[in-house]
Structures are given as structure tokens and as C-alpha cells.
Design an enzyme around this catalytic site. Structure first.
Site, PDB file in Angstrom:
ATOM      1  CG  HIS A  91      -6.426   5.570  10.348  1.00  0.00           C
ATOM      2  ND1 HIS A  91      -6.710   4.233  10.143  1.00  0.00           N
ATOM      3  CD2 HIS A  91      -6.653   5.785  11.666  1.00  0.00           C
ATOM      4  CE1 HIS A  91      -7.091   3.683  11.281  1.00  0.00           C
ATOM      5  NE2 HIS A  91      -7.045   4.605  12.228  1.00  0.00           N
ATOM      6  CD  GLN A  93      -0.554   6.226  14.442  1.00  0.00           C
ATOM      7  OE1 GLN A  93      -0.918   7.321  14.028  1.00  0.00           O
ATOM      8  NE2 GLN A  93       0.698   5.794  14.320  1.00  0.00           N
ATOM      9  CE  LYS A  94      -5.919   2.740  19.974  1.00  0.00           C
ATOM     10  NZ  LYS A  94      -6.328   1.404  19.456  1.00  0.00           N
ATOM     11  N   GLY A  96     -10.449   6.442  16.432  1.00  0.00           N
ATOM     12  CA  GLY A  96     -11.656   5.816  15.896  1.00  0.00           C
ATOM     13  C   GLY A  96     -11.605   5.680  14.391  1.00  0.00           C
ATOM     14  CB  THR A  98     -10.128   0.868  12.986  1.00  0.00           C
ATOM     15  OG1 THR A  98      -8.707   0.992  13.105  1.00  0.00           O
ATOM     16  CG2 THR A  98     -10.459  -0.521  12.474  1.00  0.00           C
ATOM     17  CG  HIS A 148      -1.340   4.699  11.400  1.00  0.00           C
ATOM     18  ND1 HIS A 148      -2.672   5.062  11.503  1.00  0.00           N
ATOM     19  CD2 HIS A 148      -1.240   3.457  11.931  1.00  0.00           C
ATOM     20  CE1 HIS A 148      -3.340   4.077  12.098  1.00  0.00           C
ATOM     21  NE2 HIS A 148      -2.504   3.091  12.354  1.00  0.00           N
ATOM     22  CB  ALA A 321      -8.990   5.882  26.557  1.00  0.00           C
TER      23      ALA A 321
END
Length: 407
Positions: A91, A93-94, A96, A98, A148, A321
Site C-alpha cells: 500500500h 500512500q495516496k 487509492g 484505502t 506503509h 488533489a
């Protein structure tokens, strides 16, 4: 009498209009409440999602940038959920992750679905035949290898963690690594907004070659508990910001460049080694998706693991964003800071599109072959019956009378 008759006709007309209006209103309401449920051309009058092709048609004019052999395009693994196979979700970060992680624990059609209870951050995802997990991710096993965790950490940590959790030494498991990538500029801006709101990942371990980096190897960009309220200028000015080229760093084998020791090899050489390592690891993964192509991501995952999602993926373009108004100079600056990520994403996007086109073409070819075989079988079944009917036909009365007359 005429007036009474006229009133009766008017009342009847109004009643009919009210009834017709009500029917029309109910039909319109039904289309909104249950769209796509009725199908009057179908013998069963109902459609399920699998009967609909919800996936986009491949672009016939797509121009390939890179050459990939068939072994890199073909992704169809024999995932044994009742065996020793484990899906490991890396995973970043940022990207998608999650949303995708929730799809894995809540939206996959399984014999034994993951047990997700209200108020609990993690779900229990056991195999159908025993109490062992088939999924290593944030929402199933938690951050068991660190917050992460990257490729370097996961590949060295996952086997031992699972052995410890299940309290047993298993036969060699098969680990299928998967991840998501995102357009580097959008991802960078999203991370800035996240940090600006007070988020940090300072509890991440960054474990490499058996140790965590020293403060000199990995200095902090801010003093205090977090970096909330930082401007985009401050965010881009920090030379130690791990948001820069995050996707390449998290997918590469950091052991090849001395982990976080910047003096291990020259900077240019380090960048090239990291990029090539990230490309190789991404190419060798069982699956990767792109945030910008949700339906294609769903399609490739389903075909890779032979697992179906219950609900289709949705494409959300109105992200935080997307709401950031930046000028061209700032975008160029972000692209410069994320040059390795830009190159990786360009490579990944081409591989992703080629895999999608290859799989769709393969499916269409298999469908044509199947239809041809069914038609051939249908014709072969009909021919003997026609011959039998010809051979077993009884003489008609006219034919018998002609024979009698000749005699």
C-alpha cells in the site's frame, strides 16, 4: 340530463388520467430505484452484473511505447485460497489504496467472506477450510511489517510474521504481491494536502538490511509533532521529503543501493538502479492497478486471481488533489522532483494498457472459438435427425393411389 352525462364523462376522463399518470410515475420511480433490473427481452426478466460487460473497450488506436514479451502480459495465477497462497498488498500512500484495500475485505465474492465487524479496523479473512489468512493487508493483518511497509520490508518480513501469527512453520507459501500506482503529480499534491492537515507517517520503520535508518541518513523535514499548515513551497523545498519519488523508492530493492545511505553509490547511479529495480519488481508482481483506471483495474484483478467483485469499482475524479489550483511552473517543479516516479508511471501505464488489451483480445478469441464449436455441435446434432426423418417417412395416400393405378 345532458349536463349530468357531460359531468359523468368529465369525471371518468379525470379518473383515467389520474390512473395513467400514477402508472407513469411508478414506472419512472422504478427506473430510478431499481435501474437495470428488468429486462423484457430475457426469459428470466432479470439480469445480474456478470451478464453485463461493464468494462471499457480497449482503444484500437493505442500506440505501444515499450516492448513486453507475452510472459509479462499474461497474468493468470492459479490462486489456491484453500492451499498455502497469500495475496500481499503493498500500500503506497495516496494511491487509492484505502479504497482498494476495503474492496479486498468487503467486496470479493468468496465461499467464506471476510468477517468485518462494526467498530473494528481489521477484518478476519480466513481460508474456507481452516483458520489461516489468505490476505496480508492493512485491513486484514494490520500494519504487521510497519506503517506503509515497502517492497524491501515486506519481502523480508511477511513470511516470519505469518509463521508467528499462525504459530507454525509452514511449507513454503506462494506470495502474490499486488499494488496500486497513481499519476505522480496528483499523488504528490494529495500527500501534501494530507500532511498539511496534520498527518504523519513518522512511525514507519523503513527497515532495510536488518536496521532502521539513522537520523543523519533520514533527517526530518519539520520540528515538532507534525508538519500541519505547511505550504506547498515548504513541502517542495525539503530535500529529505520522502514524498519525492515515493513510488519508485517503495517498489525498489533498497538493499541494492545501501538502503538510506546516500554515500553508498553516486547519486546518478543510485537513481538509475532504483528505477530499474522498481520496474522489475512491478513487472514481476502478480498484479498492479492504476488509480486513474478503476474499471480496468477491477477487470485485471478478477482475471488474474479468478476472483469476482460483488460491486463494480467506481471512478472518482473529484479528489483533494484535483481541487488544488497550481500554476504550470509549480507542476514542472513537482515533475522535476518526481522524475523517477514520472518515468516509472509512464512505463507502468503502458504495461497496464497492453495487459488489458491482451487479455480482452484473448477473451474475445476464446469466445469466438467457443461459439464456433457450439454451432458445429448444433449442426452435427441436427443432421442425423433429418436423415432419420427421411428414412422413416411413411408413404402418403396420394403416393399409394398412384402405385395402385399403375398396377
Amino acid at each position: 340530463m345532458k349536463r349530468i352525462g357531460r359531468n359523468m364523462v368529465e369525471r371518468t376522463s379525470k379518473f383515467v388520467l389520474i390512473v395513467l399518470g400514477s402508472i407513469c410515475f411508478m414506472l419512472i420511480l422504478y427506473q430510478y430505484v431499481g435501474p437495470g433490473m428488468m429486462n423484457f427481452g430475457s426469459p428470466h426478466r432479470y439480469l445480474i452484473q456478470e451478464d453485463l460487460d461493464i468494462f471499457p473497450t480497449p482503444d484500437p488506436h493505442y500506440v505501444k511505447k515499450y516492448y513486453f514479451p507475452i510472459r509479462d502480459l499474461e497474468r493468470s495465477v492459479d490462486f489456491e485460497i484453500k492451499g498455502e497462497d497469500v495475496i500481499v498488498f503493498l500500500h503506497i500512500q495516496k494511491t487509492g489504496g484505502t479504497t482498494f484495500g476495503r474492496h479486498l475485505v468487503q467486496n470479493v465474492r468468496l465461499e467464506v467472506p471476510c468477517d468485518c465487524r462494526p467498530g473494528q479496523k481489521k477484518c478476519t479473512c480466513y481460508r474456507p477450510n481452516r483458520k489461516e489468512t489468505w490476505l496480508f493487508s492493512r485491513f486484514s493483518t494490520g500494519w504487521s511489517c510497519g506503517l506503509h511497509a515497502d517492497w524491501t520490508e515486506l519481502t523480508n518480513c511477511v513470511p516470519g510474521v505469518l509463521n508467528k501469527k499462525e504459530n507454525t512453520l509452514k511449507n513454503p507459501r506462494k506470495f502474490y504481491y499486488i499494488t496500486l500506482l497513481r499519476d505522480p503529480v496528483s499523488r504528490y499534491l494529495s500527500e501534501w494536502r494530507h500532511v498539511q492537515r496534520g498527518a504523519t507517517w513518522k512511525t514507519s520503520l523503513h527497515m532495510c538490511d536488518g536496521r532502521t535508518p539513522t537520523p543523519d541518513e533520514l533527517p526530518s523535514c519539520y520540528e515538532g509533532t507534525d508538519w500541519s499548515g505547511c505550504s506547498l513551497q515548504q513541502f517542495t523545498d525539503c530535500p529529505y521529503n520522502l514524498a519525492n519519488n515515493r513510488q519508485v523508492r517503495m517498489l525498489a530493492d533498497l538493499s541494492l543501493v545501501g538502503c538510506y545511505n546516500m554515500s553508498f553509490i553516486p547519486e546518478k547511479k543510485r537513481a538509475q538502479v532504483l528505477l530499474e529495480s522498481a520496474k522489475k519488481n512491478l513487472r514481476d508482481m502478480a498484479f498492479f492497478g492504476l488509480t486513474e483506471f478503476q474499471r480496468k483495474t477491477q477487470y485485471l484483478f478478477e482475471r488474474t486471481f479468478n476472483l469476482k467483485f460483488i460491486r463494480p469499482f467506481m471512478q472518482y475524479n473529484s479528489t483533494r488533489a484535483a481541487g488544488v489550483d497550481v500554476d504550470n511552473d509549480t507542476i514542472l517543479r513537482i515533475e522535476e522532483l518526481n522524475d523517477l516516479d514520472m518515468q516509472l508511471y509512464d512505463y507502468a501505464k503502458d504495461l497496464f494498457q497492453q495487459r488489458y488489451q491482451y487479455k480482452r483480445q484473448l477473451e474475445r478469441m476464446e469466445e469466438r472459438i467457443k461459439n464456433r464449436e457450439e454451432r458445429r455441435l448444433h449442426r452435427s446434432n441436427e443432421s442425423p435427425r433429418e436423415e432419420t426423418e427421411e428414412q422413416g417417412r411413411l408413404p402418403t395416400e396420394d403416393y399409394m393411389s398412384q402405385i395402385i393405378e399403375k398396377w
